[in-house]
Structures are given as C-alpha cells and as structure tokens.
Design an enzyme around this catalytic site. Structure first.
Site, PDB file in Angstrom:
ATOM      1  N   HIS A 261       0.834  -1.208   0.000  1.00 47.76           N
ATOM      2  CA  HIS A 261       0.000   0.000   0.000  1.00 47.76           C
ATOM      3  C   HIS A 261       0.866   1.255   0.000  1.00 47.76           C
ATOM      4  O   HIS A 261       2.101   1.175  -0.101  1.00 47.76           O
ATOM      5  CB  HIS A 261      -1.004  -0.029   1.150  1.00 47.76           C
ATOM      6  CG  HIS A 261      -0.397  -0.023   2.533  1.00 47.76           C
ATOM      7  ND1 HIS A 261       0.453   0.955   2.984  1.00 47.76           N
ATOM      8  CD2 HIS A 261      -0.531  -0.891   3.575  1.00 47.76           C
ATOM      9  CE1 HIS A 261       0.807   0.719   4.229  1.00 47.76           C
ATOM     10  NE2 HIS A 261       0.234  -0.418   4.609  1.00 47.76           N
TER      11      HIS A 261
ATOM     12  N   HIS B  78      -3.674  -1.347  17.093  1.00 49.67           N
ATOM     13  CA  HIS B  78      -4.489  -2.323  16.355  1.00 49.67           C
ATOM     14  C   HIS B  78      -5.951  -2.329  16.781  1.00 49.67           C
ATOM     15  O   HIS B  78      -6.758  -3.045  16.191  1.00 49.67           O
ATOM     16  CB  HIS B  78      -3.868  -3.713  16.455  1.00 49.67           C
ATOM     17  CG  HIS B  78      -2.543  -3.754  15.757  1.00 49.67           C
ATOM     18  ND1 HIS B  78      -1.357  -3.519  16.414  1.00 49.67           N
ATOM     19  CD2 HIS B  78      -2.234  -3.921  14.456  1.00 49.67           C
ATOM     20  CE1 HIS B  78      -0.372  -3.556  15.543  1.00 49.67           C
ATOM     21  NE2 HIS B  78      -0.858  -3.794  14.355  1.00 49.67           N
TER      22      HIS B  78
ATOM     23  N   CYS C 159       0.811  -6.529  17.047  1.00 55.43           N
ATOM     24  CA  CYS C 159       2.168  -6.019  17.314  1.00 55.43           C
ATOM     25  C   CYS C 159       3.186  -7.149  17.382  1.00 55.43           C
ATOM     26  O   CYS C 159       4.383  -6.897  17.337  1.00 55.43           O
ATOM     27  CB  CYS C 159       2.236  -5.302  18.665  1.00 55.43           C
ATOM     28  SG  CYS C 159       1.246  -3.836  18.779  1.00 55.43           S
TER      29      CYS C 159
ATOM     30  N   HIS D  43       4.048   1.452   2.350  1.00 54.59           N
ATOM     31  CA  HIS D  43       5.201   0.683   1.858  1.00 54.59           C
ATOM     32  C   HIS D  43       5.815   1.373   0.642  1.00 54.59           C
ATOM     33  O   HIS D  43       7.031   1.420   0.478  1.00 54.59           O
ATOM     34  CB  HIS D  43       4.785  -0.727   1.423  1.00 54.59           C
ATOM     35  CG  HIS D  43       3.947  -1.470   2.425  1.00 54.59           C
ATOM     36  ND1 HIS D  43       2.792  -2.122   2.085  1.00 54.59           N
ATOM     37  CD2 HIS D  43       4.104  -1.642   3.757  1.00 54.59           C
ATOM     38  CE1 HIS D  43       2.273  -2.699   3.166  1.00 54.59           C
ATOM     39  NE2 HIS D  43       3.045  -2.403   4.198  1.00 54.59           N
TER      40      HIS D  43
ATOM     41  N   CYS E  30      -5.192  -2.437  22.325  1.00 53.21           N
ATOM     42  CA  CYS E  30      -3.928  -1.998  21.750  1.00 53.21           C
ATOM     43  C   CYS E  30      -4.173  -0.711  20.979  1.00 53.21           C
ATOM     44  O   CYS E  30      -5.065  -0.663  20.130  1.00 53.21           O
ATOM     45  CB  CYS E  30      -3.382  -3.080  20.816  1.00 53.21           C
ATOM     46  SG  CYS E  30      -2.069  -2.448  19.768  1.00 53.21           S
TER      47      CYS E  30
ATOM     48  N   CYS F  95      -0.385  -8.749  22.114  1.00 51.05           N
ATOM     49  CA  CYS F  95      -1.135  -8.298  20.936  1.00 51.05           C
ATOM     50  C   CYS F  95      -0.556  -9.004  19.708  1.00 51.05           C
ATOM     51  O   CYS F  95       0.625  -8.850  19.397  1.00 51.05           O
ATOM     52  CB  CYS F  95      -1.053  -6.786  20.754  1.00 51.05           C
ATOM     53  SG  CYS F  95      -1.773  -6.256  19.171  1.00 51.05           S
TER      54      CYS F  95
ATOM     55  N   LYS G 274      -4.649   6.282   9.914  1.00 47.94           N
ATOM     56  CA  LYS G 274      -3.494   5.609   9.338  1.00 47.94           C
ATOM     57  C   LYS G 274      -3.961   4.565   8.319  1.00 47.94           C
ATOM     58  O   LYS G 274      -4.923   3.861   8.552  1.00 47.94           O
ATOM     59  CB  LYS G 274      -2.720   4.911  10.471  1.00 47.94           C
ATOM     60  CG  LYS G 274      -1.448   4.254   9.986  1.00 47.94           C
ATOM     61  CD  LYS G 274      -0.834   3.372  11.056  1.00 47.94           C
ATOM     62  CE  LYS G 274       0.314   2.576  10.477  1.00 47.94           C
ATOM     63  NZ  LYS G 274       0.733   1.483  11.331  1.00 47.94           N
TER      64      LYS G 274
ATOM     65  N   LYS H  44      -3.335  -2.428   6.781  1.00 46.39           N
ATOM     66  CA  LYS H  44      -4.043  -3.632   6.378  1.00 46.39           C
ATOM     67  C   LYS H  44      -5.208  -3.891   7.320  1.00 46.39           C
ATOM     68  O   LYS H  44      -6.285  -4.245   6.903  1.00 46.39           O
ATOM     69  CB  LYS H  44      -3.080  -4.813   6.423  1.00 46.39           C
ATOM     70  CG  LYS H  44      -2.009  -4.717   5.381  1.00 46.39           C
ATOM     71  CD  LYS H  44      -0.800  -5.558   5.760  1.00 46.39           C
ATOM     72  CE  LYS H  44       0.383  -5.168   4.893  1.00 46.39           C
ATOM     73  NZ  LYS H  44       1.637  -5.702   5.398  1.00 46.39           N
TER      74      LYS H  44
HETATM   75  N1  MSP Z   1       7.565  -6.259   9.308  1.00 49.35           N
HETATM   76  C1  MSP Z   1       7.673  -5.102  10.106  1.00 49.35           C
HETATM   77  C2  MSP Z   1       8.973  -4.389   9.861  1.00 49.35           C
HETATM   78  C3  MSP Z   1      10.198  -5.207  10.116  1.00 49.35           C
HETATM   79  S1  MSP Z   1      11.637  -4.338   9.721  1.00 49.35           S
HETATM   80  C4  MSP Z   1      12.882  -5.252  10.284  1.00 49.35           C
HETATM   81  C5  MSP Z   1       6.519  -4.153   9.763  1.00 49.35           C
HETATM   82  N2  MSP Z   1       5.913  -4.360   8.606  1.00 49.35           N
HETATM   83  S2  MSP Z   1       4.653  -3.507   8.052  1.00 49.35           S
HETATM   84  O1  MSP Z   1       4.363  -4.058   6.768  1.00 49.35           O
HETATM   85  O2  MSP Z   1       3.596  -3.491   8.994  1.00 49.35           O
HETATM   86  O3  MSP Z   1       5.133  -2.057   7.960  1.00 49.35           O
HETATM   87  C6  MSP Z   1       6.269  -1.731   7.263  1.00 49.35           C
HETATM   88  C7  MSP Z   1       6.488  -0.257   7.197  1.00 49.35           C
HETATM   89  O4  MSP Z   1       5.385   0.372   6.582  1.00 49.35           O
HETATM   90  C8  MSP Z   1       6.704   0.409   8.537  1.00 49.35           C
HETATM   91  O5  MSP Z   1       7.798   1.297   8.435  1.00 49.35           O
HETATM   92  C9  MSP Z   1       5.456   1.189   8.736  1.00 49.35           C
HETATM   93  O6  MSP Z   1       5.692   2.379   9.452  1.00 49.35           O
HETATM   94  C10 MSP Z   1       5.107   1.520   7.305  1.00 49.35           C
HETATM   95  N3  MSP Z   1       3.728   1.905   7.190  1.00 49.35           N
HETATM   96  C11 MSP Z   1       2.620   1.117   7.366  1.00 49.35           C
HETATM   97  N4  MSP Z   1       1.536   1.918   7.234  1.00 49.35           N
HETATM   98  C12 MSP Z   1       1.931   3.191   6.997  1.00 49.35           C
HETATM   99  C13 MSP Z   1       1.272   4.361   6.625  1.00 49.35           C
HETATM  100  N5  MSP Z   1      -0.028   4.468   6.580  1.00 49.35           N
HETATM  101  N6  MSP Z   1       2.033   5.415   6.269  1.00 49.35           N
HETATM  102  C14 MSP Z   1       3.389   5.340   6.180  1.00 49.35           C
HETATM  103  N7  MSP Z   1       4.031   4.252   6.504  1.00 49.35           N
HETATM  104  C15 MSP Z   1       3.344   3.250   7.188  1.00 49.35           C
HETATM  105  O7  MSP Z   1       6.233  -3.275  10.546  1.00 49.35           O
END
Ligand code: MSP
Length: 513
Positions: free
Chosen positions: A20, A148, A131, A23, A145, A128, A306, A309
């Site tokens: 999304h 979440h 998390c 990422h 949480c 959680c 925010k 997923k």
């Molecule tokens: N798997 C862990 C990270 C492990 S790193 C050794 C994780 N994954 S995640 O898919 O949930 O999130 C990955 C990244 O995407 C994080 O840096 C998180 O902050 C970012 N984002 C997820 N949603 C976001 C937004 N809505 N906006 C910006 N970035 C956000 O956490």
C-alpha cells in the site's frame, strides 16, 4: 580504487496483504536516495524484503484456507512483482523464509546464546498479535492496543530473553551523542524518553513455544521454541547486506563490511522501538558496530486515519499508476510528505499538486522551450550568446538548486529536494517570460538575443534533468532524449531536439463508479 559503498534499507514488509501507500513511500524514498548516490559515483545498494514469520501470518493464511508457507510465498511474490513493475526494485530482496536468512538467524542466535546474552524465564502478560509482542500499560487505550484497536490476550509461557536491559545506559549515551543518529530530532528524543522511563522496557522475549506457534525459525539451542518474529526480521538487514552467519563479525566478506559501515535505515514511526532500542543492542551482542543513521517518517493518512491492512483503507500503488501514471504518484509522495511528519492522502490533492508542479510548471517549461527551438532555431540546440547578467543568474540558479537538492537528499528530506526543483523551474519560466523570445525573434536586431535565451533555457533544462534523475527517473530520461543531451548529460549545441507530447499531461480527478 573501487567506488565507495553505501547501504540503505526499507523495513521488510509483513507478507499478509498487498503493498500500500505506506510501503510504497519508503520504497520510493530508498530508490530516490540510491539513484542520487549512484549519480555521484557511489556504489549504492538497497535492501528490502518481506517479513514472513509469526502469528499474524498464520492467522492471515488460515483466513484464506492456506498453509503459511504457500500464503507468504504468494504475497511476497506480489511485493516483488509490484516493485519491478514500478521500476523501484531493491538491489536485494530478502525473504525471512529463505535458507540464507534462516541460517544467519540460527547462527546469530547460537553465537549470542554462547556469549551469555540469552536467559530462560517464565513470562506473563498481555499479548497483541497485531504487534507480535507483549504490551505494557502505556500501549493500551480503553483496554485495547492503541495501534491495532483490539483487546490483547493474557498469556503465560516460558520464554527465552535477550538480556538487552544491561546495555540501556550504553545505548542512551550512543543516541544522545549522535553516534547512533536518529532523525528527525523528535524521534531521537522519543527513543531517549523510552530509555529514561524503563518501565516500558526490559529484557526482550525472543522465543515462542512451538506448541503454540510453529511458524518460525527454530532456536538452535532449544528445538521446542521458535524465534520471535522481530529478532528474526531485524537480522534481514544483515542477510540483505551480504552477512555470512557462519563467520564471526570481524571476519565478514569485504562487501558486507563496506556496506555495513555506511548503513542507513528508513522506517515509519510505529517501528521506532525495535530499531532504536532492540537493534543497536542486538548488533552489539553480535559484535557489529551500530548502523550509521536511522531516518523515521510519519504516516500517510486517508481521512486522517493511518492506512493499514487491519483498518482496510489501503491505497494501492498499481491502482494509482493506472489512474494517474506512476511518476505523478511518486512525485506526490516525495513532495507532499514532510519526512518525519504525517501527511494526508487524497486524490484531489494529488491532481492539484501534479498539475501545479509538473504539468503547468516543469512540463510547460519543457514544451515551450522545445517548441520555440523547433520554430526559431530549426529544431537544433542554439549556440550560447553573450554572457549577460540575467543569463548568468539563471545558470547560477541551477548551481544553487543543485546544492539544495544535495543537502536535502543527504539529510533525507526528499520534500525539500522536490521543492527546490520546482522553485528553480519557476525561476526559469519567469526568465523565459521576461525575455519573450517569441517576440524578440521577430526583429532582426533582437533575434540573436532570442536564440541566446533559448540556449540558456536548454541549459537550464539539462540541469533540471540532472536534478530529476533521483526524483523522477523516467521523466529525466525523456528530457535527456528530447534535448539530445550527450552521454554525460551535457547540452550539445547543434543537436536536434524533439518536441514530443506533453511530458506531464494535466490530470483529471478519476471518480469511481
Ligand atoms: N515487518 C515489520 C517491519 C520489520 S523491519 C525489520 C513491519 N511491517 S509492516 O508491513 O507493517 O510495515 C512496514 C512499514 O510500513 C513500517 O515502516 C510502517 O511504518 C510503514 N507503514 C505502514 N503503514 C503506513 C502508513 N499508513 N504510512 C506510512 N508508513 C506506514 O512493521
């Protein structure tokens, strides 16, 4: 001499749903920084990947009636395919399920265990699954949480603990003195606050009993447990950089050592704690120096919530490409979010931003310049005219813009780099307006001035092209082709230009339904 190395990482993304906007943002920023460093002759290397172990994956796979391995394999493939399609692929994409990584994690666990960093204890707390950790009081809002919005479960189990608390004093000093560099400053302060009030911290549980969770990397010293997903995930940065777990920290392959000495991580603010607290202490236990810098960005919100997923309000990068083109979307991401702060995403704002910056400003400068060169100079780049003050100012402006872009990208403030480019394009547009070459060309007395103006405009475009290489690589390439720039990106007087279709067509908002 070999070129200096440089390493940047994105987080590895949970392989439980499609990529999304969040990422995509981090991946685009990493891609921008890599292109910028490569442009400067640096051997830049980027690591990204997918985080595939843990209960979250088991839950998501079960919801689709799949085994975790088959499920994460498919989602990981979607991530990889998406980055390839968008032209933002990392140099190395790590899957935490791949054999090289599993080997590294087990080797590190064994080494750290042998060195006395791991202890077995009984643990009870509120867990959680979102998390993937036990929560503390401060993580809760109304018993749920805060991230979440779900009620955690009370759990009691035997866990192995990584004895991280013994290094908190060391870590505080490293962060405070910027030897571990965390920016923007507010996140450095947040990390220091976590360390000041240790009630939210302690030693880190790094195991899960297999009886409850079998989907993980087995502990090499106790086959009844698997490794906690965050301990596994953070090590993906080492796997990606070429770390060889079978060798001690001081006998690593030279390419790993060179990259690790320059390592910079990009993360979102929700994963500050594992990166600012767990990770440096893990590295110390392994015998490696800390990373060089940690850059923390805010959230992309949609309707001020925010994107995630679990909340189901994701913006798909492929859908945005379909509607508006990828580079306009990329531009919006880079330009609109002040790195470190939250930003709000709306398609209206995207359309407005892209039309103002790209269609009306930069794109228009390209179109009008090439149009006039075609009409007034027989389609060939005109020679330089006399060195007038105004002309000199336009070219000096390019040097100033270059300096601003460089400083902004060095500091990982891509929005400031994008702003510097737009401001320079505006200045060049104003210069062309003021010189009005279309009028000047009509009078034989001023005709040479018209040609000189167009020469300067072409020079400015060549400079803008260079500034755009990291930000909008496809557009930069197109400008180079239309201006028939030399292989070094320099303007070649006499070269045939090509006007082409508008570089950035004006966007219209796409309404669904
Ligand atoms: N798997 C862990 C990270 C492990 S790193 C050794 C994780 N994954 S995640 O898919 O949930 O999130 C990955 C990244 O995407 C994080 O840096 C998180 O902050 C970012 N984002 C997820 N949603 C976001 C937004 N809505 N906006 C910006 N970035 C956000 O956490």
């Amino acid at each position: 001499m070999s070129r200096p190395a440089w390493l940047v990482t994105t987080p590895i993304y949970y392989a439980n749903a499609e990529p999304h906007i969040g990422h995509t943002y981090t991946t685009v920023v990493a891609d921008t920084l890599v292109r910028w460093r490569r442009q400067r002759g640096i051997d830049a290397f980027s690591v990204s990947g997918t985080d595939e172990h843990g209960e979250k994956m088991v839950e998501a796979a079960a919801a689709r009636g799949l085994a975790p391995a088959a499920f994460t394999e498919a989602v990981s493939a979607t991530f990889q395919r998406t980055w390839v399609e968008l032209g933002i692929s990392p140099s190395r994409f790590v899957r935490t399920t791949e054999p090289a990584h599993v080997r590294n994690v087990q080797a590190v666990l064994q080494r750290v265990y042998d060195a006395g960093w791991i202890d077995q204890r009984e643990y009870e707390g509120l867990y959680c699954v979102g998390c993937e950790r036990f929560l503390t009081e401060r993580d809760l809002v109304d018993g749920k949480c805060r991230d979440h919005e779900r009620v955690p479960e009370r759990r009691r189990e035997v866990n192995y603990f990584f004895l991280m608390s013994r290094e908190f004093a060391w870590l505080r000093e490293e962060i405070a003195s910027d030897r571990i560099w965390i920016r923007p400053e507010r996140y450095k302060n947040e990390a220091l606050a976590m360390l000041r009030d240790e009630s939210g911290l302690g030693d880190l549980s790094i195991s899960r009993p297999k009886a409850r969770l079998a989907w993980g990397i087995e502990l090499p010293f106790d086959s009844a447990h698997v490794c906690y997903v965050w301990f596994d995930a953070l090590l993906s940065y080492l796997t990606g950089a070429g770390f060889d777990g079978t060798k001690p920290a001081d006998a690593q392959p030279p390419e790993f050592a060179a990259r690790w000495a320059t390592a910079e991580h990009l993360i979102g603010k929700d994963i500050l704690k594992p990166h600012a607290i767990f990770w440096p202490i893990m590295l110390k236990a392994i015998g490696l120096p800390p990373y060089r810098r940690l850059h923390v960005h805010g959230y992309w919100n949609v309707d001020n919530r925010k994107v995630s997923k679990s909340l189901g309000n994701m913006i798909s990068p492929l859908a945005m490409r379909e509607r508006y083109g990828f580079e306009p979307f990329r531009w919006f991401l880079l330009r609109e979010m002040s790195f470190g702060l939250d930003a709000n995403f709306t398609e209206e704002a995207l359309v407005e931003r892209v039309n103002a910056d790209l269609a009306n400003n930069l794109g228009n400068l390209v179109s009008r310049t090439l149009n006039l060169v075609e009409k007034l100079c027989a389609g060939r780049v005109p020679e330089a005219g006399p060195d007038e003050r105004e002309e000199r100012a336009v070219l000096e402006g390019a040097d100033a813009a270059r300096a601003r872009v460089d400083a902004a990208l060095e500091a990982v403030q891509p929005h400031l780099a994008a702003a510097a480019v737009v401001e320079y394009a505006s200045a060049v547009n104003r210069y062309v307006d003021g010189r009005a070459p279309w009028k000047a060309a009509k009078d034989p007395a001023t005709e040479p001035l018209a040609r000189a103006t167009l020469h300067v405009a072409c020079q400015a475009l060549a400079r803008l092209r260079a500034l755009l290489v990291p930000l909008l690589p496809a557009a930069a390439e197109e400008i180079a082709a239309r201006l028939a720039l030399g292989p070094d990106g320099a303007l070649v007087p006499g070269a045939p230009v090509r006007k082409g279709a508008p570089l950035f067509p004006r966007l219209e908002l796409v309404r669904e339904g």
